[in-house]
Design a protein around this motif. Structure first.
Motif, PDB file in Angstrom:
ATOM      1  N   ILE A  11       0.816  -1.217   0.000  1.00 26.58           N
ATOM      2  CA  ILE A  11       0.000   0.000   0.000  1.00 26.58           C
ATOM      3  C   ILE A  11       0.847   1.265   0.000  1.00 26.58           C
ATOM      4  CG2 ILE A  11      -0.245   0.126   2.525  1.00 26.58           C
ATOM      5  CD1 ILE A  11      -3.204   0.979   1.933  1.00 26.58           C
ATOM      6  N   ASP A  12       2.001   1.247   0.662  1.00 28.38           N
ATOM      7  CA  ASP A  12       2.862   2.446   0.680  1.00 28.38           C
ATOM      8  C   ASP A  12       3.331   2.792  -0.732  1.00 28.38           C
ATOM      9  OD1 ASP A  12       2.613   2.805   3.407  1.00 28.38           O
ATOM     10  OD2 ASP A  12       4.423   1.658   3.890  1.00 28.38           O
ATOM     11  N   GLU A  13       3.661   1.788  -1.495  1.00 28.66           N
ATOM     12  CA  GLU A  13       4.103   2.021  -2.864  1.00 28.66           C
ATOM     13  C   GLU A  13       2.966   2.591  -3.716  1.00 28.66           C
ATOM     14  OE1 GLU A  13       5.762  -0.606  -6.660  1.00 28.66           O
ATOM     15  OE2 GLU A  13       5.816  -1.444  -4.619  1.00 28.66           O
ATOM     16  N   ARG A  14       1.762   2.087  -3.530  1.00 25.23           N
ATOM     17  CA  ARG A  14       0.613   2.571  -4.300  1.00 25.23           C
ATOM     18  C   ARG A  14       0.280   4.021  -3.929  1.00 25.23           C
ATOM     19  NH1 ARG A  14      -3.815  -1.661  -2.906  1.00 25.23           N
ATOM     20  NH2 ARG A  14      -5.074  -0.398  -4.358  1.00 25.23           N
ATOM     21  N   ILE A  15       0.381   4.336  -2.629  1.00 21.89           N
ATOM     22  CA  ILE A  15       0.106   5.714  -2.184  1.00 21.89           C
ATOM     23  C   ILE A  15       1.136   6.679  -2.762  1.00 21.89           C
ATOM     24  CG2 ILE A  15       0.123   7.227  -0.168  1.00 21.89           C
ATOM     25  CD1 ILE A  15      -1.233   4.987   1.393  1.00 21.89           C
ATOM     26  N   ALA A  16       2.400   6.305  -2.727  1.00 21.96           N
ATOM     27  CA  ALA A  16       3.457   7.183  -3.251  1.00 21.96           C
ATOM     28  C   ALA A  16       3.256   7.460  -4.736  1.00 21.96           C
ATOM     29  CB  ALA A  16       4.816   6.533  -3.006  1.00 21.96           C
TER      30      ALA A  16
ATOM     31  N   LYS B 228      -4.500   2.688   4.744  1.00 22.50           N
ATOM     32  CA  LYS B 228      -3.217   2.571   5.446  1.00 22.50           C
ATOM     33  C   LYS B 228      -3.383   2.820   6.935  1.00 22.50           C
ATOM     34  CE  LYS B 228       1.475   4.325   5.730  1.00 22.50           C
ATOM     35  NZ  LYS B 228       2.496   5.245   5.194  1.00 22.50           N
ATOM     36  N   GLN B 229      -4.230   3.768   7.291  1.00 27.40           N
ATOM     37  CA  GLN B 229      -4.459   4.071   8.703  1.00 27.40           C
ATOM     38  C   GLN B 229      -5.068   2.856   9.423  1.00 27.40           C
ATOM     39  OE1 GLN B 229      -6.848   7.548   9.316  1.00 27.40           O
ATOM     40  NE2 GLN B 229      -6.623   7.512  11.537  1.00 27.40           N
ATOM     41  N   VAL B 230      -6.010   2.186   8.746  1.00 32.26           N
ATOM     42  CA  VAL B 230      -6.621   0.997   9.347  1.00 32.26           C
ATOM     43  C   VAL B 230      -5.573  -0.103   9.545  1.00 32.26           C
ATOM     44  CG1 VAL B 230      -8.270  -0.867   8.938  1.00 32.26           C
ATOM     45  CG2 VAL B 230      -8.915   1.504   8.448  1.00 32.26           C
ATOM     46  N   LEU B 231      -4.766  -0.336   8.516  1.00 31.03           N
ATOM     47  CA  LEU B 231      -3.754  -1.384   8.604  1.00 31.03           C
ATOM     48  C   LEU B 231      -2.696  -1.069   9.657  1.00 31.03           C
ATOM     49  CD1 LEU B 231      -3.270  -2.155   4.799  1.00 31.03           C
ATOM     50  CD2 LEU B 231      -4.667  -3.395   6.464  1.00 31.03           C
ATOM     51  N   SER B 232      -2.323   0.209   9.766  1.00 28.57           N
ATOM     52  CA  SER B 232      -1.348   0.614  10.787  1.00 28.57           C
ATOM     53  C   SER B 232      -1.898   0.360  12.184  1.00 28.57           C
ATOM     54  CB  SER B 232      -0.982   2.087  10.611  1.00 28.57           C
ATOM     55  OG  SER B 232      -0.366   2.305   9.355  1.00 28.57           O
ATOM     56  N   GLN B 233      -3.181   0.608  12.364  1.00 28.44           N
ATOM     57  CA  GLN B 233      -3.805   0.359  13.657  1.00 28.44           C
ATOM     58  C   GLN B 233      -3.779  -1.144  13.984  1.00 28.44           C
ATOM     59  OE1 GLN B 233      -7.884   1.617  13.879  1.00 28.44           O
ATOM     60  NE2 GLN B 233      -7.951   1.489  16.101  1.00 28.44           N
ATOM     61  N   MET B 234      -4.028  -1.987  12.987  1.00 34.32           N
ATOM     62  CA  MET B 234      -3.978  -3.430  13.199  1.00 34.32           C
ATOM     63  C   MET B 234      -2.581  -3.872  13.647  1.00 34.32           C
ATOM     64  SD  MET B 234      -7.046  -4.642  12.602  1.00 34.32           S
ATOM     65  CE  MET B 234      -7.548  -3.120  13.451  1.00 34.32           C
ATOM     66  N   LYS B 235      -1.554  -3.309  13.000  1.00 32.96           N
ATOM     67  CA  LYS B 235      -0.184  -3.698  13.345  1.00 32.96           C
ATOM     68  C   LYS B 235       0.222  -3.189  14.720  1.00 32.96           C
ATOM     69  CE  LYS B 235       1.614  -2.243   9.385  1.00 32.96           C
ATOM     70  NZ  LYS B 235       2.628  -2.006   8.328  1.00 32.96           N
ATOM     71  N   ARG B 236      -0.270  -2.015  15.107  1.00 32.79           N
ATOM     72  CA  ARG B 236       0.039  -1.529  16.459  1.00 32.79           C
ATOM     73  C   ARG B 236      -0.541  -2.452  17.519  1.00 32.79           C
ATOM     74  NH1 ARG B 236      -1.125   3.574  14.251  1.00 32.79           N
ATOM     75  NH2 ARG B 236      -3.236   3.484  15.123  1.00 32.79           N
ATOM     76  N   LYS B 237      -1.700  -3.027  17.254  1.00 33.69           N
ATOM     77  CA  LYS B 237      -2.381  -3.849  18.256  1.00 33.69           C
ATOM     78  C   LYS B 237      -1.955  -5.323  18.241  1.00 33.69           C
ATOM     79  CE  LYS B 237      -6.759  -1.303  18.695  1.00 33.69           C
ATOM     80  NZ  LYS B 237      -8.238  -1.417  18.571  1.00 33.69           N
ATOM     81  N   TYR B 238      -1.729  -5.869  17.040  1.00 33.25           N
ATOM     82  CA  TYR B 238      -1.674  -7.320  16.966  1.00 33.25           C
ATOM     83  C   TYR B 238      -0.418  -7.910  16.331  1.00 33.25           C
ATOM     84  CZ  TYR B 238      -6.627  -6.317  17.729  1.00 33.25           C
ATOM     85  OH  TYR B 238      -7.812  -5.846  18.235  1.00 33.25           O
ATOM     86  N   GLY B 239       0.485  -7.079  15.792  1.00 33.71           N
ATOM     87  CA  GLY B 239       1.685  -7.669  15.213  1.00 33.71           C
ATOM     88  C   GLY B 239       2.485  -6.675  14.422  1.00 33.71           C
ATOM     89  N   ALA B 240       3.754  -6.944  14.244  1.00 33.26           N
ATOM     90  CA  ALA B 240       4.635  -6.016  13.537  1.00 33.26           C
ATOM     91  C   ALA B 240       4.356  -6.002  12.044  1.00 33.26           C
ATOM     92  CB  ALA B 240       6.098  -6.398  13.791  1.00 33.26           C
ATOM     93  N   THR B 241       3.825  -7.105  11.530  1.00 38.43           N
ATOM     94  CA  THR B 241       3.499  -7.187  10.101  1.00 38.43           C
ATOM     95  C   THR B 241       2.051  -7.652   9.955  1.00 38.43           C
ATOM     96  OG1 THR B 241       4.167  -9.495   9.863  1.00 38.43           O
ATOM     97  CG2 THR B 241       5.892  -7.810   9.620  1.00 38.43           C
ATOM     98  N   LEU B 242       1.535  -7.462   8.724  1.00 38.51           N
ATOM     99  CA  LEU B 242       0.160  -7.901   8.484  1.00 38.51           C
ATOM    100  C   LEU B 242       0.039  -9.426   8.582  1.00 38.51           C
ATOM    101  CD1 LEU B 242      -0.887  -5.526   5.555  1.00 38.51           C
ATOM    102  CD2 LEU B 242      -1.487  -5.355   7.976  1.00 38.51           C
ATOM    103  N   ARG B 243       1.081 -10.131   8.227  1.00 42.81           N
ATOM    104  CA  ARG B 243       1.048 -11.588   8.362  1.00 42.81           C
ATOM    105  C   ARG B 243       0.939 -11.987   9.833  1.00 42.81           C
ATOM    106  NH1 ARG B 243       2.208 -14.101   3.574  1.00 42.81           N
ATOM    107  NH2 ARG B 243       3.086 -12.751   1.957  1.00 42.81           N
TER     108      ARG B 243
END
Length: 556
Positions: free
Chosen positions: A207-212, A299-314
């Motif tokens: 997603i970072d690449e797509r946003i840029a 991206k904000q939603v995904l960042s929130q998920m990583k803050r709560k549940y893991g360093a990566t989306l996996r």
């Protein structure tokens, strides 16, 4: 296990003695006070019995007992030799704590009992023996009941273990019901939150690449178009094209120049292709601000998920999977469901326990009759032996309390065998039980002290015969039986005969032990019969030997 040799130093009246043993019946005789029972005490000390400093010989710093064993339990843990031998040592200092060793390696005294205790059974006066324990009585009855009963007991134990496990889970839930509810609610919220995020790999990872690309679309398009203009025919491509034309006219005059001309032509074609590619790239760039805004929200939603549940989306997705499993376990462990399972498991415990109880009751009736017959042979014809199987709260070994009881004389109330009889009678009761259980008891070494107390004549012969039978069970498993006695009628059945003698040397009383050779047996038996070696005594001993041989031959 077999005991091959015992060496005793500075124990009571014993200065230093050594006894050798072999499979079969070993008899130890000697005058009263000579130290026969001290030999039994030494063996008990080597097996972990409580030590008393008063046992150390006067003037000695310590007493010691060394027992040489073969085929001992758990032998590989200690024995270094290939012949399967191990030495058990117990030292009792005049002051301080006793020391235990196995093959010269220090071990806790309790280890002696743990490794060797169940293989050696000592029946001695004033000694709390294994057969007096309820758990031992139950185990022996179970083994007497046979293989079918053993299978039923195994099924019961499996049911009991399952019930215990369910009960533990149920109790834990009852204690932490509120905590369990909070944990369930938390996991539900987390799983729902991650599920609603609808994470898709690998798209969401890029997603970072797509946003840029969207955020800098204008700059990217302008740069691409400018580069394509610079490479068109009026600039870079045109110059290289002119160079190619110049070289084409003279290439035929030199092969090396012809190769250079070909390279220049190739570059010209690639530059034209590159300019076309840059224009296509600029034309395809998306500059939609709404798409950019949507991606930034994502991206904000995904960042929130990583803050709560893991360093990566996996890792976030893995956390959700684990949480879902825990939720499923909580649902499966619902108190209502567990209560039903526990009740069903308890019913299985009761049902299988009833089968075990029935098997024990059948075996108890048979064992009672067998032991009673042996007691009659051992001079206790009026004794009544009972195996009591009473209901008990279910435990892992069944729902019964097993007790061995004895009424020594008519009209007397039956009591536990530990309380019902004197030391000598208790040894005879133990002997009767041991003979009845000879083929299923796992003790490899049986020791009887004062088993002949208060008996003589034909009863003593019966005791000797039963000891010989105990030393050679029908199972054929090697076994050693040791007996301290003062009766010739019992000693005549011995495979190995030791005599304990007390001597005075340099003003000190000392105990010595000698092995009776076959040629000396008649003389020693004569001494036991009448105290003197005379022709009549020797003849009596000879008759006694023939009687013993005939009894054993008749048994076989």
């Amino acid at each position: 296990m077999q005991i091959q040799e015992i060496t005793i130093r500075n124990l009571g009246v014993i200065d230093a003695v050594q006894l050798r043993f072999a499979p079969g019946l070993t008899v130890i005789t000697g005058e009263t006070g000579a130290g026969k029972t001290m030999l039994v005490t030494a063996l008990q000390l080597a097996l972990g019995a409580r030590a008393d400093a008063n046992l150390v010989r006067d003037g000695a710093e310590r007493a010691s007992i060394d027992v040489l064993c073969r085929d001992a339990p758990d032998l590989p843990l200690f024995a270094d030799s290939a012949d399967g031998e191990v030495i058990v040592t117990r030292e009792i200092p005049a002051t301080g704590r006793s020391i235990a060793r196995i093959d010269a390696r220090p071990v806790p005294v309790a280890t002696l009992e743990e490794l060797f205790g169940r293989h050696v059974e000592v029946h001695a006066q004033h000694t709390h023996v294994r057969l007096s324990r309820s758990d031992t009585q139950r185990d022996l009855l179970d083994r007497y009941a046979g293989t079918e009963h053993a299978a039923a007991l195994g099924e019961y134990q499996q049911s009991f273990d399952a019930y215990q496990n369910l009960s533990q889970r149920y109790d834990e839930q009852q204690v932490s019901a509120a905590e369990r509810l909070r944990e369930t609610e938390r996991l539900q919220v987390e799983v729902e939150e991650i599920t609603e995020a609808s994470i898709v790999l690998p798209d969401d990872e890029e997603i970072d690449e797509r946003i840029a690309r969207l955020a800098y679309a204008d700059q990217l398009a302008e740069a691409a178009r400018t580069a394509s203009v610079l490479l068109d025919a009026d600039h870079g491509a045109g110059a290289i094209g002119e160079a190619v034309q110049q070289l084409r006219h003279v290439r035929e005059f030199d092969a090396e120049l012809a190769g250079i001309a070909d390279t220049a032509a190739s570059f010209s074609e690639e530059i034209v292709l590159l300019a076309r590619t840059l224009r296509q790239y600029a034309d395809m760039l998306d500059t939609d601000p709404q798409t950019l805004a949507a991606l930034q929200d994502r991206k904000q939603v995904l960042s929130q998920m990583k803050r709560k549940y893991g360093a990566t989306l996996r890792e976030v997705l893995a956390y959700a999977a684990d949480a879902a499993i825990r939720l499923a376990q909580f649902e499966a462990d619902d108190p209502a469901n567990l209560e039903q399972e526990r009740a069903a498991a308890l019913q299985r415990v009761h049902a299988r326990g009833a089968v075990v109880t029935a098997g024990r009751q059948r075996a108890a009736e048979e064992l009672q009759s067998v032991v009673a017959a042996h007691l009659a042979d051992l001079g206790m014809p009026h004794a009544a032996f009972f195996v009591q199987v009473l209901p008990h709260e279910p435990q892992r070994n069944g729902a019964d309390q097993v007790s061995y009881l004895l009424a020594p004389n008519p009209g007397e109330q039956a009591q536990l065998i530990a309380d019902a009889v004197s030391g000598g009678e208790r040894s005879r009761v133990a002997l009767a039980i041991e003979v009845a259980l000879a083929d299923i008891d796992d003790a490899d070494v049986l020791v009887f002290d004062e088993v002949d107390a208060g008996i003589g004549g034909q009863t003593a012969l019966a005791v000797g015969e039963k000891l010989a039978r105990l030393a050679a069970p029908t199972s054929g498993r090697p076994r050693q039986v040791m007996c301290v006695t003062h009766l010739a009628q019992l000693a005549v059945f011995a495979d190995l005969h030791h005599v304990v003698e007390k001597q005075v040397h340099d003003g000190r009383t000392r105990t010595t032990v000698r092995q009776v050779a076959d040629a000396d047996r008649e003389a020693e038996l004569s001494r036991l019969l009448g105290g003197v070696i005379a022709a009549e005594g020797v003849e009596h001993a000879r008759v006694l030997i023939e009687t013993a041989r005939a009894r054993l031959a008749g048994r076989n």
